[in-house]
Scaffold this motif. Structure first.
Motif, PDB file in Angstrom:
ATOM      1  N   ALA A   7       0.826  -1.213   0.000  1.00 18.40           N
ATOM      2  CA  ALA A   7       0.000   0.000   0.000  1.00 18.40           C
ATOM      3  C   ALA A   7       0.859   1.261   0.000  1.00 18.40           C
ATOM      4  N   TRP A   8       2.025   1.209   0.625  1.00 15.45           N
ATOM      5  CA  TRP A   8       2.902   2.376   0.693  1.00 15.45           C
ATOM      6  C   TRP A   8       3.412   2.761  -0.700  1.00 15.45           C
ATOM      7  N   ARG A   9       3.458   1.818  -1.623  1.00 21.02           N
ATOM      8  CA  ARG A   9       3.922   2.120  -2.969  1.00 21.02           C
ATOM      9  C   ARG A   9       2.912   2.952  -3.752  1.00 21.02           C
ATOM     10  N   ARG A  14       0.214   7.285   0.225  1.00 19.36           N
ATOM     11  CA  ARG A  14       1.203   8.166   0.858  1.00 19.36           C
ATOM     12  C   ARG A  14       0.608   9.534   1.162  1.00 19.36           C
ATOM     13  N   ILE A  15      -0.204  10.050   0.237  1.00 20.23           N
ATOM     14  CA  ILE A  15      -0.844  11.346   0.489  1.00 20.23           C
ATOM     15  C   ILE A  15      -1.818  11.237   1.663  1.00 20.23           C
ATOM     16  N   ALA A  16      -2.606  10.159   1.690  1.00 21.81           N
ATOM     17  CA  ALA A  16      -3.558   9.987   2.785  1.00 21.81           C
ATOM     18  C   ALA A  16      -2.839   9.841   4.123  1.00 21.81           C
ATOM     19  N   VAL A 194      -9.113  -6.395   8.690  1.00 18.60           N
ATOM     20  CA  VAL A 194      -9.381  -5.565   9.861  1.00 18.60           C
ATOM     21  C   VAL A 194      -8.843  -4.154   9.652  1.00 18.60           C
ATOM     22  N   ALA A 195      -7.692  -4.028   8.995  1.00 21.89           N
ATOM     23  CA  ALA A 195      -7.128  -2.705   8.743  1.00 21.89           C
ATOM     24  C   ALA A 195      -8.028  -1.878   7.828  1.00 21.89           C
ATOM     25  N   ILE A 260      -9.599   7.049   1.474  1.00 17.04           N
ATOM     26  CA  ILE A 260      -8.563   6.777   0.462  1.00 17.04           C
ATOM     27  C   ILE A 260      -7.577   5.736   0.975  1.00 17.04           C
ATOM     28  N   LEU A 261      -7.195   5.840   2.245  1.00 22.47           N
ATOM     29  CA  LEU A 261      -6.286   4.846   2.819  1.00 22.47           C
ATOM     30  C   LEU A 261      -6.931   3.463   2.848  1.00 22.47           C
ATOM     31  N   ALA A 262      -8.211   3.404   3.175  1.00 25.46           N
ATOM     32  CA  ALA A 262      -8.903   2.109   3.176  1.00 25.46           C
ATOM     33  C   ALA A 262      -8.929   1.496   1.785  1.00 25.46           C
ATOM     34  N   ASP A 263      -9.179   2.310   0.757  1.00 28.26           N
ATOM     35  CA  ASP A 263      -9.181   1.799  -0.610  1.00 28.26           C
ATOM     36  C   ASP A 263      -7.797   1.300  -1.018  1.00 28.26           C
ATOM     37  N   ALA A 264      -6.748   2.016  -0.600  1.00 30.98           N
ATOM     38  CA  ALA A 264      -5.389   1.596  -0.942  1.00 30.98           C
ATOM     39  C   ALA A 264      -5.033   0.277  -0.279  1.00 30.98           C
TER      40      ALA A 264
END
Length: 312
Positions: A7-9, A14-16, A194-195, A260-264
């Motif tokens: 996900a970090w890639r 990264r923006i979220a 869960v994340a 956005i983080l959840a989607d990533a």
């Protein structure tokens, strides 16, 4: 951890994370960074526009809006995290237990989850606050109880699929303890799900917390919260029509970053891209083998010859 690294890639992740890191820093040190006392009232400075001393202006009591926004970040975020933390404790453990502890536990947990899912958030929170008192912890506990079925269903669905996996059945046949199987094979596979659920649940909880504080529940005035600031600004739209945009933008940006983080994380936990297997090349035959294959093949007469033989 592998899912988080994938996900970090993603640029969106990264923006979220950068936005959420800033919000977390403001939640921890927002009160110390506030240029003025968020509770100090200055009647002579009521409803002033943005200026060098007050970048976001002042409210109807002359309080600095920027200071109240920074100080209110901690209460708003802490309330959402407390609600989600309670939901995780009340939802994850029963979700796994319903799969591994027999039909009685499964039936009881499912009926409790179904009952809680039909209750509206705001009405249930108002009822709990009315029964236990108007406090932050009471309201967040009520939200945690209502968010628990979300974790229950997600965890149960993931655990059901893992229980039927061949490596889990092999570990059971080899005598591995249930605790070891859950820790080694089940929890590591459930963690990405869960994340994703947590990122979405924190955003939803933040909206519900803002709704409750908008109604004056959970955190009582004059303590600053995003929902409380939004409620107080709506009464003075004629003098400051732009004022509700400030707490509204804080809520919108934070919830948007969480989604956005959840989607990533969901996209990264889907595993590697499935590619169609390439067609295996035919084995090359040596000249003798090729000749043998040609001789062994049945000879088929052309269709014209068969027609002439048939017509005699």
């Amino acid at each position: 951890m592998r899912t988080l690294r994938r996900a970090w890639r993603l640029r969106s992740a990264r923006i979220a994370l950068a936005v959420l890191t800033l919000v977390a820093l403001l939640a921890l040190a927002g009160g110390a960074l506030a240029p003025h006392d968020p509770l100090a009232q200055h009647p002579a400075d009521m409803l002033q526009g943005p200026s060098g001393r007050h970048p976001f202006g002042t409210d109807y009591l002359g309080r600095d809006v920027l200071s109240r926004l920074l100080a209110g970040t901690g209460l708003s975020v802490a309330g959402a995290i407390e609600a989600v933390g309670s939901a995780m404790l009340l939802g994850i453990v029963p979700g796994i237990a319903s799969v591994w502890l027999g039909r009685t536990v499964e039936w009881t947990a499912q009926r409790a989850a179904d009952t809680l899912m039909i209750m509206p958030f705001t009405v249930f929170a108002i009822a709990v606050v009315g029964a236990l008192g108007n406090g932050m912890h009471q309201a967040m506990l009520a939200l945690g109880v209502l968010f628990a079925p979300l974790y229950f269903r997600v965890t149960r669905a993931a655990a059901l699929g893992l229980k039927q996996a061949q490596y889990v059945e092999a570990a059971e046949l080899m005598g591995a303890s249930r605790r070891w199987i859950l820790r080694t094979h089940v929890w590591s596979k459930i963690l990405p799900t869960v994340a994703v659920t947590t990122a979405q649940a924190v955003g939803q909880a933040l909206l519900v917390v803002a709704s409750l504080t908008f109604l004056g529940l959970g955190v009582q005035p004059p303590a600053p919260t995003w929902g409380g600031m939004l409620a107080s600004d709506l009464g003075y739209l004629a003098q400051q029509p732009w004022a509700p945009l400030i707490p509204g933008a804080a809520i919108m940006i934070t919830v948007g970053a969480l989604n956005i983080l959840a989607d990533a994380i969901r996209d990264s936990s889907g595993g590697r891209e499935q590619t169609a297997p390439a067609q295996a090349p035919l084995p090359a035959l040596s000249p003798p083998a090729a000749l043998g294959s040609a001789l062994a093949a049945p000879v088929v007469a052309p269709k014209e010859v068969e027609d002439r033989v048939a017509t005699g």
